[in-house]
Scaffold this active site. Structure first.
Site, PDB file in Angstrom:
ATOM      1  N   ASP A 130       0.822  -1.213   0.000  1.00 14.78           N
ATOM      2  CA  ASP A 130       0.000   0.000   0.000  1.00 14.78           C
ATOM      3  C   ASP A 130       0.853   1.258   0.000  1.00 14.78           C
ATOM      4  O   ASP A 130       2.067   1.210   0.152  1.00 14.78           O
ATOM      5  CB  ASP A 130      -0.961  -0.011   1.208  1.00 14.78           C
ATOM      6  CG  ASP A 130      -0.258  -0.332   2.529  1.00 14.78           C
ATOM      7  OD1 ASP A 130       0.982  -0.362   2.555  1.00 14.78           O
ATOM      8  OD2 ASP A 130      -0.962  -0.557   3.522  1.00 14.78           O
TER       9      ASP A 130
ATOM     10  N   ASN B 150      -7.445  -2.213  14.487  1.00 15.31           N
ATOM     11  CA  ASN B 150      -8.852  -2.480  14.130  1.00 15.31           C
ATOM     12  C   ASN B 150      -9.004  -3.684  13.191  1.00 15.31           C
ATOM     13  O   ASN B 150     -10.060  -3.906  12.624  1.00 15.31           O
ATOM     14  CB  ASN B 150      -9.489  -1.235  13.487  1.00 15.31           C
ATOM     15  CG  ASN B 150      -8.840  -0.865  12.156  1.00 15.31           C
ATOM     16  OD1 ASN B 150      -7.874  -1.508  11.727  1.00 15.31           O
ATOM     17  ND2 ASN B 150      -9.369   0.147  11.499  1.00 15.31           N
TER      18      ASN B 150
ATOM     19  N   GLU C 139      -9.679  -1.463   5.424  1.00 19.24           N
ATOM     20  CA  GLU C 139     -10.330  -1.118   6.684  1.00 19.24           C
ATOM     21  C   GLU C 139     -11.583  -1.975   6.900  1.00 19.24           C
ATOM     22  O   GLU C 139     -12.080  -2.607   5.958  1.00 19.24           O
ATOM     23  CB  GLU C 139     -10.720   0.373   6.653  1.00 19.24           C
ATOM     24  CG  GLU C 139      -9.546   1.329   6.514  1.00 19.24           C
ATOM     25  CD  GLU C 139      -8.712   1.479   7.797  1.00 19.24           C
ATOM     26  OE1 GLU C 139      -8.768   0.603   8.684  1.00 19.24           O
ATOM     27  OE2 GLU C 139      -7.975   2.485   7.885  1.00 19.24           O
TER      28      GLU C 139
ATOM     29  N   HIS D  93      -7.246  -4.157  10.370  1.00 20.06           N
ATOM     30  CA  HIS D  93      -6.963  -3.953   8.937  1.00 20.06           C
ATOM     31  C   HIS D  93      -5.671  -4.666   8.546  1.00 20.06           C
ATOM     32  O   HIS D  93      -4.762  -4.831   9.354  1.00 20.06           O
ATOM     33  CB  HIS D  93      -6.952  -2.470   8.544  1.00 20.06           C
ATOM     34  CG  HIS D  93      -5.779  -1.646   8.950  1.00 20.06           C
ATOM     35  ND1 HIS D  93      -5.903  -0.377   9.460  1.00 20.06           N
ATOM     36  CD2 HIS D  93      -4.453  -1.877   8.888  1.00 20.06           C
ATOM     37  CE1 HIS D  93      -4.700   0.116   9.696  1.00 20.06           C
ATOM     38  NE2 HIS D  93      -3.807  -0.771   9.371  1.00 20.06           N
TER      39      HIS D  93
HETATM   40  C1  GLP Z   1      -0.305   0.599   8.597  1.00 22.69           C
HETATM   41  C2  GLP Z   1      -0.026  -0.232   7.356  1.00 22.69           C
HETATM   42  C3  GLP Z   1      -0.293  -1.704   7.602  1.00 22.69           C
HETATM   43  C4  GLP Z   1       0.356  -2.127   8.897  1.00 22.69           C
HETATM   44  C5  GLP Z   1      -0.256  -1.376  10.052  1.00 22.69           C
HETATM   45  C6  GLP Z   1       0.293  -1.792  11.401  1.00 22.69           C
HETATM   46  O1  GLP Z   1      -1.589   1.059   8.699  1.00 22.69           O
HETATM   47  N1  GLP Z   1      -0.767   0.191   6.213  1.00 22.69           N
HETATM   48  O2  GLP Z   1       0.213  -2.455   6.502  1.00 22.69           O
HETATM   49  O3  GLP Z   1       0.196  -3.512   9.082  1.00 22.69           O
HETATM   50  O4  GLP Z   1       0.041  -0.017   9.833  1.00 22.69           O
HETATM   51  O5  GLP Z   1       1.448  -1.071  11.696  1.00 22.69           O
HETATM   52  P1  GLP Z   1       2.488  -1.436  12.809  1.00 22.69           P
HETATM   53  O6  GLP Z   1       3.281  -2.577  12.301  1.00 22.69           O
HETATM   54  O7  GLP Z   1       3.324  -0.189  12.947  1.00 22.69           O
HETATM   55  O8  GLP Z   1       1.742  -1.742  14.046  1.00 22.69           O
END
Ligand code: GLP
Length: 228
Positions: free
Chosen positions: A62, A123, A130, A125
């Site tokens: 993404d 949440n 989402e 995702h």
């Molecule tokens: C972002 C990314 C996700 C990721 C999530 C969790 O929103 N788009 O791909 O998994 O954050 O992030 P973290 O690994 O910092 O908890």
């Protein structure tokens, strides 16, 4: 789904080893890569190993939209900083979703993703899919949930600077990967891990679709696993 409970260093090592073994057996393999804090340790280990990425192809999950790719908070910048600038990957083999490419077709043409790394939002995702995202979704533009904007504001100077949209691989795009690992660490992910492992499959919790995939390993630390 297989659940492996280890400390964060062991998780990073286990995943980096799996990727190295894959590159050794298939030098032109296709990796699906994630951003966020979860995969940073894996990237650090990969960069420290004496392994060539010259025939490897990557597809990132993404990117914020719109965002200047030179912005320090863009996922392009993140990947360059944590991995791409440190390995011998061929720049033309690096891919990010954008409005100008047909991302799902590009992934198919490359032979599909052999190994996909995921993190998870609090949440539920995955990538930027989402709650409420259709399970049959392909790469698309999304409006970020307010909880995601809040979670990700820690990387920006203020919450107002966080983009409100992103472009993301869809849930169906992710499910096509042959092998998937998901990193879930820290007590702030305990509720998410409990929901993921409950076996309930619902659009309200996008990661739950992973229960329908035949090759997923969930790597969690004991803080995240405290409610399981
Ligand atoms: C972002 C990314 C996700 C990721 C999530 C969790 O929103 N788009 O791909 O998994 O954050 O992030 P973290 O690994 O910092 O908890």
């Amino acid at each position: 789904m297989k659940l492996e409970i280890k400390n964060k260093n062991q998780i990073d090592e286990a995943i980096a080893d799996r990727i190295c073994n894959l590159i050794q057996s298939k030098p032109n393999c296709v990796l699906g890569l994630a951003t966020g804090s979860s995969p940073i340790g894996v990237y650090k280990l990969l960069a420290s190993k004496n392994i060539s990425f010259k025939d490897v192809t990557t597809f990132n999950l993404d990117e914020y939209y719109p965002i200047d790719i030179n912005n320090k908070n863009s996922y392009h910048y993140f990947m360059n900083e944590h991995l791409f600038s440190k390995i011998d990957i061929n720049k033309s083999n690096i891919h990010f979703p954008s409005l100008d490419n047909n991302y799902d077709q590009m992934i198919d043409k490359a032979g599909g993703i052999d190994f996909q790394i995921l993190g998870i939002g609090s949440n539920g995702h995955i990538a930027f899919n989402e709650p409420g995202t259709e399970f049959n979704s392909l790469t698309h533009i999304v409006n970020l949930a307010s909880s995601t904007i809040k979670d990700n504001s820690r990387f920006f100077n203020s919450i107002d600077e966080v983009p409100t949209k992103a472009i993301t691989m869809g849930l169906a795009s992710i499910m096509k990967a042959k092998e998937i690992v998901i990193i879930v660490t820290g007590s702030n992910k305990a509720n998410a891990l409990k929901e993921l492992m409950s076996g309930n499959i619902s659009k309200d919790f996008p990661a739950s679709i992973l229960n329908n995939h035949s090759n997923v390993t969930v790597y969690a630390d004991k803080e995240a696993a405290k409610l399981c």
